[in-house]
Structure formats: C-alpha cells, structure tokens
Design a protein around this motif. Sequence first.
Motif, mmCIF file in Angstrom:
data_model
loop_
_atom_site.group_PDB
_atom_site.id
_atom_site.type_symbol
_atom_site.label_atom_id
_atom_site.label_comp_id
_atom_site.label_asym_id
_atom_site.label_seq_id
_atom_site.Cartn_x
_atom_site.Cartn_y
_atom_site.Cartn_z
ATOM 1 N N SER A 4 -51.590 6.355 -4.002
ATOM 2 C CA SER A 4 -51.338 6.489 -5.437
ATOM 3 C C SER A 4 -50.988 7.917 -5.811
ATOM 4 O O SER A 4 -50.175 8.155 -6.711
ATOM 5 N N HIS A 56 -43.769 2.625 -8.963
ATOM 6 C CA HIS A 56 -44.898 1.761 -8.605
ATOM 7 C C HIS A 56 -45.295 0.894 -9.793
ATOM 8 O O HIS A 56 -45.728 -0.245 -9.628
ATOM 9 N N SER A 99 -47.526 9.083 -7.675
ATOM 10 C CA SER A 99 -47.536 9.840 -8.920
ATOM 11 C C SER A 99 -46.696 11.106 -8.802
ATOM 12 O O SER A 99 -45.960 11.470 -9.727
ATOM 13 N N ASN A 116 -54.285 -0.070 -5.537
ATOM 14 C CA ASN A 116 -53.840 0.647 -6.732
ATOM 15 C C ASN A 116 -53.182 -0.349 -7.677
ATOM 16 O O ASN A 116 -52.647 -1.370 -7.248
#
Length: 456
Positions: free
Chosen positions: A340, A282, A344, A115
Amino acid sequence: MSIGIDIVRGQAIQSIGALSHEQRLTVMTDSRNMVENGLFVPLKGERFNGHQFLEQAIQNGAVAAVWMEREPLPENVPEGFPVFFVRDTLVALQSMAKSYLNQVNPKIIAVTGSNGKTTTKDMIHSILSQTFKVYKTQGNLNNHIGVPLTILSMPEDTQILVLEMGMNHFGELTFLSQLAKPKIAVITNIGESHIEYLGSREGIAKAKLEIVKGLRKKGTLIIDGDEPLLANIHSHAFQIVRCGYGMQNEWQITEANESVDGASFSLNGKQERFSVPVLGKHNVKNAVYSFAVARLLGADMEMIRHGLERLRLTKMRFEKVAGMRGSVLINDCYNANPTSMKASVETLKALPGFERRVAVLGDMYELGENEMALHESVADVLTKPLTHVVTIGSKGAWIAEGLRKRHSESELEVHTYATKEEAVTYLDSLLDEKTIMLFKASRLLALEELSDKFRA
C-alpha cells in the motif's frame, strides 16, 4: 433484536428475546459508551475484564447484562436488573449475532484483503444505498468481536449488509465467513499485512481464501485478477469474477486516468467512463470490485456511476486535505504495508501540477523477520518526480537506507527523523502552493497528527 433463551445458562430473570420485544436493545461491550437501552456484554481477555465495569455500563445506559457464570456479580446490582448467565460472553455475543442475522436475513457482502477493504466497502455502500436499505461495517469493526457487533447494530429493515472482514491468523476468516454466510465475497488484494503470523504472501493468500468457507451455494467470489497467487482458483460451488488491468479479467480496466481531484476509468474497452473522487490506480481497482458487486445485484450503469461520484470515504484513506499556504496534503495514515505504501507513492508521483512532491513515510508493523528488507523495498518507487523523502521512526529509517543502497547518488532530498516532533520544522518549510505532501505509516505511529498540524 429478538434472541432466544437457548444461549443462556443458569437462571435468567427473563429471556433476552422477550426483553428486546419491549424495547430495542443496543448491544454494548465498552462500558464507556453512552447508549439508550443497552445490553451490556462484558468481554474478558488476558489483560482486561469487562465484568469489572457493570456499574459504569449501567450509568451509561445499560438496562440488562449478559454475564459469565464464573464471574462474581457485584452486590450493588439494581433490584430487578436483568442478568443473563452464560458460560462465555464472547460466544454469547456471536450467537446473538447469528440469531439476529437469521431474523433480519439480509444479503451479505463480505470484503477482505490486505489493502482496500474499507474503501471498497464504502464504495459498495455508496452505490447500493441508492436503491436498497444498506448497512455497512462502521470504522474497522472487522474481527471476531467487531463483526458480531456490526451485525447486532444493523437496523431491522436492512436488505444488504456489507461486512468488512479482517484477520491476522489462519482460521479467523473461516469463522467470520461461516458466521455471516455471504452471498458475495470480495478479496481486494494480497499484500504483506500480518506476514509475521502467516509466514509468506502465499500464506496470506491461503488465509484470505478462507472467506469462501461460508460462501452460500452458487455465491460469487470477486478477486484481484492481476494477482498470480489467485490465478489458479477454480470452483464448481461458486462463481468467480476477476477484476483488474490484465486481459484475463472479466472486468478489465482500460484508460485509467488520474488528477488531483480523483480518477476515471472505462471497462472492457468501452467508451462509457466512471469517476471516483479518490486518488490512485489501486482505488480504481477497488471501484471495479464495487462495480462487479453492484452488477451482480442488478444495478444499472447510471446507478453505479452516480454512486461512485458521490462517494464519501472513511477518514485517513488517501484523504485529500487543504494544507497551509495553499499546499495539498494527502492523509493516508490509517495503516500501511509495503504494497500500500508503494501504491500511495506511485499515485503521488502521477499527480500533475506540483513542483514539490514530498513523501513522509513511517514505521510499518507486523512484517516479521524480513521487516528491514520490506521497508527497504519501498525505495524501489522513490524516484523522480518525487523531490523529497522524509522518514519517521526507527523502522522508517530503513526506507531511507534502502534509498541510499539503491540510488547512491539520488536526486531526491532525503531526511530521517526519529520522531514526528523533530520533523515539524523542516516539513513546515516545504509547504506552499507548489507542494503536495503524502503522509503514510502504520496506525500505531499516528502520523495523521502531522497532517492535522499542517491543515489550512
């Protein structure tokens, strides 16, 4: 672009190199694209054969073509149209890229990871382009075809080339790394992408580490220092720089904060702060990778700060969008895997100022035989202050099932739909100035169609 005759087999009207001195050639593999002075390189696969579309390529600007020897040449080729016969057009494309790379001789920065590849690439470009002539991978041209096309499309005055490198099988990054020979390589993280082909996260880590196969002597590898699978890397051939939140990192993230407009952070406990107009912890780590690259290339703190602040990301990467009736939408639809998706969702939960936090989550692909369990694992982060979870697709339904297994009496409102269209009415009813809504799924689901529907 100047390419020698050595890649050509059979008779050639004139060398590609001589032709390119007369006019700057644009290498094209898709006959549908309109270009000026195009060199058409038709590729052949199991289900397609670009050699069938030479006439269309000429109509769209091709002035010469590379041609596979065993493919019949159309009878209606214009008189005097240069055709260069080769044994394999893909090999020719890659050879041309290597030759052009040697000619321009930019510093190469290669970025891979499960990612964050594209975001990190964009951040590096945003910082370094203030001082250098920088070219970067456009879109996601990051495989054995896309990387050569990126190289061949860079301007002749390029000083730094930022190459995104993707893979889904062993050996692919070895090839790309040895083609480009990067000075700096970045591994953003190890997730579950392509676990179907690589067997395990350990397999993914091994495949990502292939990026050092072509790393120049005394080059630098920048890694996620918080990832246990990368903890034991050692080498006398290249430098290793670790970035992350733990104390073991050369660049340790301290005091990371988030708002609906982006994130800010400091490094190694110092007061100096940096801001990025993107959401998520992230993405703070991605910013630190770009920081580390920039420092290696001599950038000062002010240059890095300004480059991060003016960042413009490739679309659909945690893209903040104004929604209907004052709502805020987060379009993170470019792709997804469990790592990911969880990141999120955690970001969605952390953003202040919203009474209604809605996670719209869909199918994830290439997760192998454990795909159901991996979808269900997303439920680990589906907790308050989320208020609503909406799943789309047959695989997305496993996320809701995981939520029911883990939280039999969940306080969240959970709805499951087989298709995007079925979810429209319900999602529309949730939109007002108190709502922030995240859209996240694999590319194939095209979940951005929902996000676009609800734009202000």
